[in-house]
Design an enzyme around this catalytic site. Structure first.
Site, PDB file in Angstrom:
ATOM      1  NE  ARG A   1      -2.194   1.003   3.631  1.00  0.00           N
ATOM      2  CZ  ARG A   1      -3.091   0.242   5.145  1.00  0.00           C
ATOM      3  NH1 ARG A   1      -4.657   0.624   4.892  1.00  0.00           N
ATOM      4  NH2 ARG A   1      -2.435  -0.029   6.303  1.00  0.00           N
TER       5      ARG A   1
ATOM      6  CD  GLU B   1      -9.618  -3.658  12.692  1.00  0.00           C
ATOM      7  OE1 GLU B   1      -8.485  -4.266  13.564  1.00  0.00           O
ATOM      8  OE2 GLU B   1      -9.934  -2.384  11.559  1.00  0.00           O
TER       9      GLU B   1
HETATM   10  C1  3EB Z   1      -4.874   0.399  14.516  1.00  0.00           C
HETATM   11  O1  3EB Z   1      -5.248   0.965  15.212  1.00  0.00           O
HETATM   12  C2  3EB Z   1      -6.415  -1.094  14.251  1.00  0.00           C
HETATM   13  O2  3EB Z   1      -3.983  -0.872   8.389  1.00  0.00           O
HETATM   14  O3  3EB Z   1      -5.671   0.157   7.162  1.00  0.00           O
HETATM   15  C3  3EB Z   1      -7.059  -0.494  12.029  1.00  0.00           C
HETATM   16  C4  3EB Z   1      -7.988   0.450  10.633  1.00  0.00           C
HETATM   17  C5  3EB Z   1      -5.760  -1.333  11.710  1.00  0.00           C
HETATM   18  C6  3EB Z   1      -7.067   0.427   9.386  1.00  0.00           C
HETATM   19  C7  3EB Z   1      -5.330  -0.329   7.728  1.00  0.00           C
HETATM   20  C8  3EB Z   1      -5.325  -1.005  10.333  1.00  0.00           C
HETATM   21  C9  3EB Z   1      -6.380  -0.812   9.806  1.00  0.00           C
HETATM   22  O4  3EB Z   1      -4.140   0.287  13.862  1.00  0.00           O
HETATM   23  C10 3EB Z   1      -5.372  -1.949  13.116  1.00  0.00           C
END
Ligand code: 3EB
Length: 328
Positions: free
Chosen positions: A154, A320
């Site tokens: 990404r 999550e």
């Molecule tokens: C975090 O806060 C949890 O890699 O796109 C949450 C939302 C998380 C998006 C991403 C990862 C992503 O790091 C993980």
């Protein structure tokens, strides 16, 4: 001509995660931008506005995620991009077969570059919100863990494309099949927000991988409806995961993070009332009853909640939550 998620207006239903309409009925509506289904393998449907996600639903009914436009949409399939759009916004999704690439990193960077190229070509150049679902997210040791490789791919694409405003996002592990990436992009510039209790993900230290995750904690496209797109949120304070093995405490910190984010960007004291739709991703089905109990104690008003089985990107995290709210 503002985009809205008509979750409250779907006939006879409490929300767009629990529409009583069939996929065929939804697709017959020219204002439906996309219908995402859960509980089915993640692979291309051949229908521009219809997506199967590979994420398993934990509920009896077959909930769907439905995105509505205020006005009729155009749609089509171009190469492997499934798109629909109105005047202001575009929805694009793509399934990626990892076998067509040398590795996950290249599969992701190629798909992201294609998506960015496509939205720019059509002048919906600002990504507001992105969702990423792929298999075995925690597989692999250290820097080879697939989530970290995903972050690398990404990052490669954003860098190559000179794409600087990271969108709100979710990245979750599904049960198997292709990678699914879908996004909402806009002609107008969104606002992006960070969480005062959490280090910005793009600033996470090296221990979380060779490239930090490229996403913002929330995004908002100002318009009549001022929807607020909340990124996936978990039991992370600063940059550290908390309460390993304790579902209830992880849930409490996750919820606290969401409220802190809302409070920091809102002028309204009642942050709970701002939530419209929430997706709860649980690492294992056994957490469902606990999650339902904890959520129902906290939710006020009509919040549309969808429980899915999904693997969170850090192995120790058990849940999550992401969602859509209104910006008051
Ligand atoms: C975090 O806060 C949890 O890699 O796109 C949450 C939302 C998380 C998006 C991403 C990862 C992503 O790091 C993980």
């Amino acid at each position: 001509m503002v985009w809205l998620n008509k979750s409250k207006e779907v006939a006879g239903s409490i929300g767009c995660y629990s529409s009583s309409l069939s996929t065929a009925e939804l697709l017959a509506d020219e204002c439906v931008l996309s219908v995402l289904e859960f509980g089915r393998a993640c692979r291309a449907t051949g229908c521009a506005r219809h997506f199967s996600t590979g994420l398993m639903t934990l509920e009896e009914n077959s909930p769907k995620e439905v995105w509505y436009s205020a006005t009729p949409v155009d749609y089509g399939i171009e190469r492997d991009l499934y798109w629909s759009a109105n005047e202001d916004m575009m929805f694009v999704g793509t399934w990626v077969c990892e076998g067509d690439y040398a590795n996950l990193r290249q599969a992701i960077s190629s798909a992201y570059a294609e998506l960015i190229h496509f939205i720019r070509q059509r002048s919906y150049q600002h990504i507001v919100r992105m969702w990423n679902y792929f298999a075995d997210i925690n597989l692999g040791e250290e820097d080879n863990e697939r989530y970290k490789q995903f972050c690398l791919g990404r990052h490669d694409a954003f860098e190559q494309c000179d794409y600087l405003s990271y969108p709100a996002a979710t990245a979750i592990g599904h049960a198997g099949g292709d990678v699914l990436i879908y996004l909402l992009a806009a002609k107008n510039t969104p606002l992006f927000f960070e969480n005062p209790q959490q280090l910005s993900a793009y600033c996470y230290p090296r221990e979380y991988g060779p490239r930090s995750p490229s996403f913002a904690r929330a995004a908002c496209l100002k318009g009549e409806s001022a929807l607020l797109y909340l990124s996936g949120t978990a039991s992370i304070k600063g940059h550290q995961s908390h309460y390993e093995g304790d579902f209830e405490r992880q849930w409490a910190l996750t919820w606290d993070n969401i409220l802190a984010l809302l409070a920091s960007i809102s002028n309204d004291g009642d942050t709970n009332s701002q939530m419209m739709m929430l997706k709860i991703y649980l690492r294992a089905p056994r957490y469902l009853s606990q999650a339902v109990r904890l959520m129902s104690h906290r939710l006020q008003g009509q919040v549309d909640v969808l429980y899915l089985q999904g693997d969170v990107c850090r192995e120790e995290l058990l849940l999550e939550i992401d969602g859509v709210g209104v910006w008051l």
